[in-house]
Design a protein around this motif. Sequence first.
Motif, PDB file in Angstrom:
ATOM      1  N   ASN A  39      23.016  47.719  47.356  1.00  0.00           N
ATOM      2  CA  ASN A  39      23.683  47.669  48.520  1.00  0.00           C
ATOM      3  C   ASN A  39      23.628  49.160  49.133  1.00  0.00           C
ATOM      4  O   ASN A  39      24.410  49.733  49.615  1.00  0.00           O
ATOM      5  CB  ASN A  39      24.880  47.349  48.388  1.00  0.00           C
ATOM      6  CG  ASN A  39      25.077  45.837  48.237  1.00  0.00           C
ATOM      7  OD1 ASN A  39      24.253  44.976  48.573  1.00  0.00           O
ATOM      8  ND2 ASN A  39      26.180  45.286  47.466  1.00  0.00           N
ATOM      9  N   GLY A  40      22.387  49.833  48.688  1.00  0.00           N
ATOM     10  CA  GLY A  40      22.369  51.331  49.221  1.00  0.00           C
ATOM     11  C   GLY A  40      22.813  52.379  48.250  1.00  0.00           C
ATOM     12  O   GLY A  40      22.561  53.461  48.405  1.00  0.00           O
ATOM     13  N   ALA A  41      23.507  51.999  47.376  1.00  0.00           N
ATOM     14  CA  ALA A  41      24.001  52.943  46.273  1.00  0.00           C
ATOM     15  C   ALA A  41      23.099  52.862  44.986  1.00  0.00           C
ATOM     16  O   ALA A  41      22.723  52.062  44.595  1.00  0.00           O
ATOM     17  CB  ALA A  41      25.576  52.740  45.934  1.00  0.00           C
ATOM     18  N   ARG A  42      22.774  54.163  44.784  1.00  0.00           N
ATOM     19  CA  ARG A  42      21.931  54.349  43.481  1.00  0.00           C
ATOM     20  C   ARG A  42      22.939  54.013  42.016  1.00  0.00           C
ATOM     21  O   ARG A  42      24.043  54.407  42.130  1.00  0.00           O
ATOM     22  CB  ARG A  42      21.593  55.604  43.212  1.00  0.00           C
ATOM     23  CG  ARG A  42      20.751  55.994  41.818  1.00  0.00           C
ATOM     24  CD  ARG A  42      20.222  57.402  42.037  1.00  0.00           C
ATOM     25  NE  ARG A  42      18.871  57.270  42.914  1.00  0.00           N
ATOM     26  CZ  ARG A  42      18.460  58.431  43.438  1.00  0.00           C
ATOM     27  NH1 ARG A  42      18.843  59.301  43.179  1.00  0.00           N
ATOM     28  NH2 ARG A  42      17.646  58.368  44.154  1.00  0.00           N
ATOM     29  N   VAL A  43      22.184  53.201  41.359  1.00  0.00           N
ATOM     30  CA  VAL A  43      22.757  52.557  40.240  1.00  0.00           C
ATOM     31  C   VAL A  43      22.145  53.090  38.898  1.00  0.00           C
ATOM     32  O   VAL A  43      20.866  53.219  38.873  1.00  0.00           O
ATOM     33  CB  VAL A  43      22.899  50.975  39.985  1.00  0.00           C
ATOM     34  CG1 VAL A  43      23.548  50.473  38.845  1.00  0.00           C
ATOM     35  CG2 VAL A  43      23.770  50.560  41.453  1.00  0.00           C
ATOM     36  N   SER A  44      22.858  53.467  38.085  1.00  0.00           N
ATOM     37  CA  SER A  44      22.258  54.132  36.629  1.00  0.00           C
ATOM     38  C   SER A  44      22.750  53.470  35.351  1.00  0.00           C
ATOM     39  O   SER A  44      22.160  53.675  34.482  1.00  0.00           O
ATOM     40  CB  SER A  44      22.634  55.550  36.681  1.00  0.00           C
ATOM     41  OG  SER A  44      23.842  55.868  36.321  1.00  0.00           O
ATOM     42  N   LYS A  45      23.525  52.310  35.425  1.00  0.00           N
ATOM     43  CA  LYS A  45      24.067  51.382  34.379  1.00  0.00           C
ATOM     44  C   LYS A  45      23.342  50.173  34.696  1.00  0.00           C
ATOM     45  O   LYS A  45      23.634  49.422  35.261  1.00  0.00           O
ATOM     46  CB  LYS A  45      25.335  51.680  34.305  1.00  0.00           C
ATOM     47  CG  LYS A  45      25.826  52.836  34.191  1.00  0.00           C
ATOM     48  CD  LYS A  45      27.339  52.563  33.869  1.00  0.00           C
ATOM     49  CE  LYS A  45      27.956  54.107  33.581  1.00  0.00           C
ATOM     50  NZ  LYS A  45      29.403  54.111  32.989  1.00  0.00           N
ATOM     51  N   PRO A  46      22.603  49.737  33.521  1.00  0.00           N
ATOM     52  CA  PRO A  46      21.984  48.412  33.365  1.00  0.00           C
ATOM     53  C   PRO A  46      23.113  47.361  33.487  1.00  0.00           C
ATOM     54  O   PRO A  46      22.966  46.199  33.639  1.00  0.00           O
ATOM     55  CB  PRO A  46      21.258  48.505  32.109  1.00  0.00           C
ATOM     56  CG  PRO A  46      20.914  49.892  31.619  1.00  0.00           C
ATOM     57  CD  PRO A  46      22.008  50.529  32.398  1.00  0.00           C
ATOM     58  N   ALA A  47      24.205  47.644  33.060  1.00  0.00           N
ATOM     59  CA  ALA A  47      25.144  46.600  32.959  1.00  0.00           C
ATOM     60  C   ALA A  47      26.167  46.499  34.161  1.00  0.00           C
ATOM     61  O   ALA A  47      26.893  45.534  34.228  1.00  0.00           O
ATOM     62  CB  ALA A  47      26.210  46.951  31.632  1.00  0.00           C
ATOM     63  N   HIS A  48      25.600  47.246  35.143  1.00  0.00           N
ATOM     64  CA  HIS A  48      26.265  47.025  36.821  1.00  0.00           C
ATOM     65  C   HIS A  48      26.168  45.519  37.059  1.00  0.00           C
ATOM     66  O   HIS A  48      25.072  44.867  37.071  1.00  0.00           O
ATOM     67  CB  HIS A  48      25.504  47.813  37.832  1.00  0.00           C
ATOM     68  CG  HIS A  48      26.006  47.707  38.886  1.00  0.00           C
ATOM     69  ND1 HIS A  48      27.081  48.623  39.318  1.00  0.00           N
ATOM     70  CD2 HIS A  48      25.794  46.920  40.036  1.00  0.00           C
ATOM     71  CE1 HIS A  48      27.505  48.462  40.657  1.00  0.00           C
ATOM     72  NE2 HIS A  48      26.708  47.647  40.770  1.00  0.00           N
ATOM     73  N   GLN A  49      27.375  44.922  37.372  1.00  0.00           N
ATOM     74  CA  GLN A  49      27.564  43.607  37.833  1.00  0.00           C
ATOM     75  C   GLN A  49      26.983  43.277  39.322  1.00  0.00           C
ATOM     76  O   GLN A  49      27.586  44.068  40.154  1.00  0.00           O
ATOM     77  CB  GLN A  49      28.854  42.981  37.828  1.00  0.00           C
ATOM     78  CG  GLN A  49      29.393  43.421  36.372  1.00  0.00           C
ATOM     79  CD  GLN A  49      28.965  42.297  35.199  1.00  0.00           C
ATOM     80  OE1 GLN A  49      28.935  41.207  35.786  1.00  0.00           O
ATOM     81  NE2 GLN A  49      28.365  42.859  34.109  1.00  0.00           N
ATOM     82  N   VAL A  50      25.885  42.395  39.337  1.00  0.00           N
ATOM     83  CA  VAL A  50      25.560  42.155  40.610  1.00  0.00           C
ATOM     84  C   VAL A  50      25.903  40.717  40.842  1.00  0.00           C
ATOM     85  O   VAL A  50      26.018  39.614  40.102  1.00  0.00           O
ATOM     86  CB  VAL A  50      24.194  42.274  40.832  1.00  0.00           C
ATOM     87  CG1 VAL A  50      23.706  43.710  41.027  1.00  0.00           C
ATOM     88  CG2 VAL A  50      23.394  41.598  39.793  1.00  0.00           C
ATOM     89  N   GLY A  51      26.083  40.085  42.169  1.00  0.00           N
ATOM     90  CA  GLY A  51      26.355  38.940  42.538  1.00  0.00           C
ATOM     91  C   GLY A  51      25.396  38.473  43.848  1.00  0.00           C
ATOM     92  O   GLY A  51      24.780  39.136  44.242  1.00  0.00           O
ATOM     93  N   ALA A  52      25.668  37.321  44.324  1.00  0.00           N
ATOM     94  CA  ALA A  52      24.991  36.688  45.782  1.00  0.00           C
ATOM     95  C   ALA A  52      25.195  37.697  46.796  1.00  0.00           C
ATOM     96  O   ALA A  52      26.477  38.348  46.888  1.00  0.00           O
ATOM     97  CB  ALA A  52      25.496  35.339  46.030  1.00  0.00           C
TER      98      ALA A  52
END
Length: 127
Positions: A39-52
């Motif tokens: 959603n436009g924000a950089r993520v650096s943790k593989p465990a970040h939760q994503v959904g539909a």
Amino acid sequence: MATAGAGKLRLDKWLWHARFFKTRSLAAREVSAGHVRVNGARVSKPAHQVGADDVLTFPQARVIRVVRIVALGTRRGPAPEAQALYEDMTPAAGGTETQENRPAAPRYEGKGRPTKKDRRKLDLNKP
């Protein structure tokens, strides 16, 4: 195996389920390197939760992929099953090179590198 929240899945696991990366460790490496945006924000943790309805932006080969998550997978199934997990929103390549519009590599009569004589011919034919 329980997930942290209802309708959520680890980012690296989802990228692997959707067959964007050959292994889960490759997906985790790309996320850890900061090459993935959710959603436009950089993520650096593989465990970040994503959904539909989350939108992911990440490089794949020479293309920047933009995909919207439609569903969460329960397994890494066949390609048609994986393609049902996302909606591809990657913009059409206007000025960038793609497989279709990339100029062909020069061909030489022999195999391998051109000889010095072939190289001179190529230099003379340059515009």
